[in-house]
Design a protein around this motif. Sequence first.
Motif, PDB file in Angstrom:
ATOM      1  N   PHE A   1      -8.332  -1.546   1.063  1.00 52.25           N
ATOM      2  CA  PHE A   1      -7.431  -0.143   1.365  1.00 52.25           C
ATOM      3  C   PHE A   1      -8.338   1.031   1.448  1.00 52.25           C
ATOM      4  O   PHE A   1      -8.222   1.214   2.625  1.00 52.25           O
ATOM      5  CB  PHE A   1      -6.601  -0.384   0.471  1.00 52.25           C
ATOM      6  CG  PHE A   1      -5.360   0.743   0.309  1.00 52.25           C
ATOM      7  CD1 PHE A   1      -5.046   0.985   1.591  1.00 52.25           C
ATOM      8  CD2 PHE A   1      -5.770   1.853  -0.241  1.00 52.25           C
ATOM      9  CE1 PHE A   1      -4.011   2.048   1.850  1.00 52.25           C
ATOM     10  CE2 PHE A   1      -4.488   2.571  -0.685  1.00 52.25           C
ATOM     11  CZ  PHE A   1      -4.000   2.680   0.516  1.00 52.25           C
TER      12      PHE A   1
ATOM     13  N   ASP B   1       0.301  -1.381  -0.353  1.00 50.04           N
ATOM     14  CA  ASP B   1      -0.117   0.444   0.528  1.00 50.04           C
ATOM     15  C   ASP B   1       1.046   1.386   0.000  1.00 50.04           C
ATOM     16  O   ASP B   1       0.810   2.076  -0.889  1.00 50.04           O
ATOM     17  CB  ASP B   1      -0.977  -0.147   1.285  1.00 50.04           C
ATOM     18  CG  ASP B   1      -2.252  -0.982   1.085  1.00 50.04           C
ATOM     19  OD1 ASP B   1      -2.528  -1.599  -0.061  1.00 50.04           O
ATOM     20  OD2 ASP B   1      -2.208  -1.160   2.709  1.00 50.04           O
TER      21      ASP B   1
ATOM     22  N   TYR C   1       0.205   3.713  -3.435  1.00 47.49           N
ATOM     23  CA  TYR C   1      -0.678   4.800  -3.065  1.00 47.49           C
ATOM     24  C   TYR C   1       0.305   6.387  -3.117  1.00 47.49           C
ATOM     25  O   TYR C   1       0.761   6.450  -2.247  1.00 47.49           O
ATOM     26  CB  TYR C   1      -1.918   4.737  -2.083  1.00 47.49           C
ATOM     27  CG  TYR C   1      -2.306   5.257  -2.022  1.00 47.49           C
ATOM     28  CD1 TYR C   1      -4.017   5.144  -2.922  1.00 47.49           C
ATOM     29  CD2 TYR C   1      -3.012   6.705  -0.982  1.00 47.49           C
ATOM     30  CE1 TYR C   1      -4.312   6.551  -3.341  1.00 47.49           C
ATOM     31  CE2 TYR C   1      -3.969   7.287  -1.092  1.00 47.49           C
ATOM     32  CZ  TYR C   1      -4.299   7.658  -1.564  1.00 47.49           C
ATOM     33  OH  TYR C   1      -5.718   7.942  -1.818  1.00 47.49           O
TER      34      TYR C   1
ATOM     35  N   GLY D   1      -5.105   1.147   4.169  1.00 46.87           N
ATOM     36  CA  GLY D   1      -4.096  -0.489   5.517  1.00 46.87           C
ATOM     37  C   GLY D   1      -4.116  -0.966   5.801  1.00 46.87           C
ATOM     38  O   GLY D   1      -3.818  -2.153   6.394  1.00 46.87           O
TER      39      GLY D   1
END
Length: 315
Positions: A283, A65, A69, A277
């Motif tokens: 997510f 994650d 991101y 996360g």
Amino acid sequence: MPAYKVPHIPSLEITPKSLYLKRRQFLAGAVASGLVGLTGADASAALNAKQSSYIVNDKITPKKDATTYNNYYEFGTGKEDPAQYSGNFKPMPWKIKIDGMVGKPMEVDVADLIAKMPLEERIYRFRCVEAWSMVIPWTGFMLSDLLKQAEPLGSAKYVAFQTALRPEEMPGVAYAVLDWPYKEGLRLDEAMHPLTIMAVGMYGDLLPNQNGAPIRLVVPWKYGFKNVKSIDRITLTDQQPVTAWNMAAPDEYGFYSNVNPERDHPRWSQASERVLGQGGGGFFGGATRRDTEKFNGYGEEVASLYTGMDLIANY
């Protein structure tokens, strides 16, 4: 060549509308230049670092994650763009120029820094001004240890940082999203604070391109955009440095940008944050929400830096 995947969160909700529109232009250009589908650089080299006492007990964000991101507009304005379009970026060899109000101007090789500096792993909270957060294990060394080598002059008051500008490797800089190269700055006492580090790795490995390889700033009590990535120049000065986001939108992004739940951003309340996360439901959908702490929870260590300052006016 993988097809572009639509983000789970519409970019319009987390990015200024003007940038959202430029993102569409960027994607069209990326497709035309064959950049779509590039992956991040190999970041498999493990780092030898000691565990620091600077940790938080929060649950660490999954590496997947934290590396998929990201805000790194030199590779595009979408959260997935840095991982997808930074494959051509070459983080080594790499040198940083340190100049300005110092007794010993120098150029340092990042490979030498990784080999010689006392590396620590620190687990810090990371808070974005867009009201989301992560918990990341960084590997790095104190910025103060690097600046001391250059012998700052007594008249120096600020430290200016600059990200590399490589149009051939950074497809996002073809678009005037910001005034490139990306610039940031700190007061000298903020830069010399023990919590302020230069990170060369995360999760025990070298920094991936999308997270600011080969070296970036990490200041855990400030919003994420202050944590300038892929630094190639550090300049000490007696003038408050110009910063990229402050130039783009001065009413939204101040020079200090300390995490402060009492001072909302015009488009995002800063009272709470989505802890990405974590939680069930994936997510985004199941992210835990928590109240934001002043200075991102590091007030005991850094509040004294701002004694007597109006932190609403000096946002």
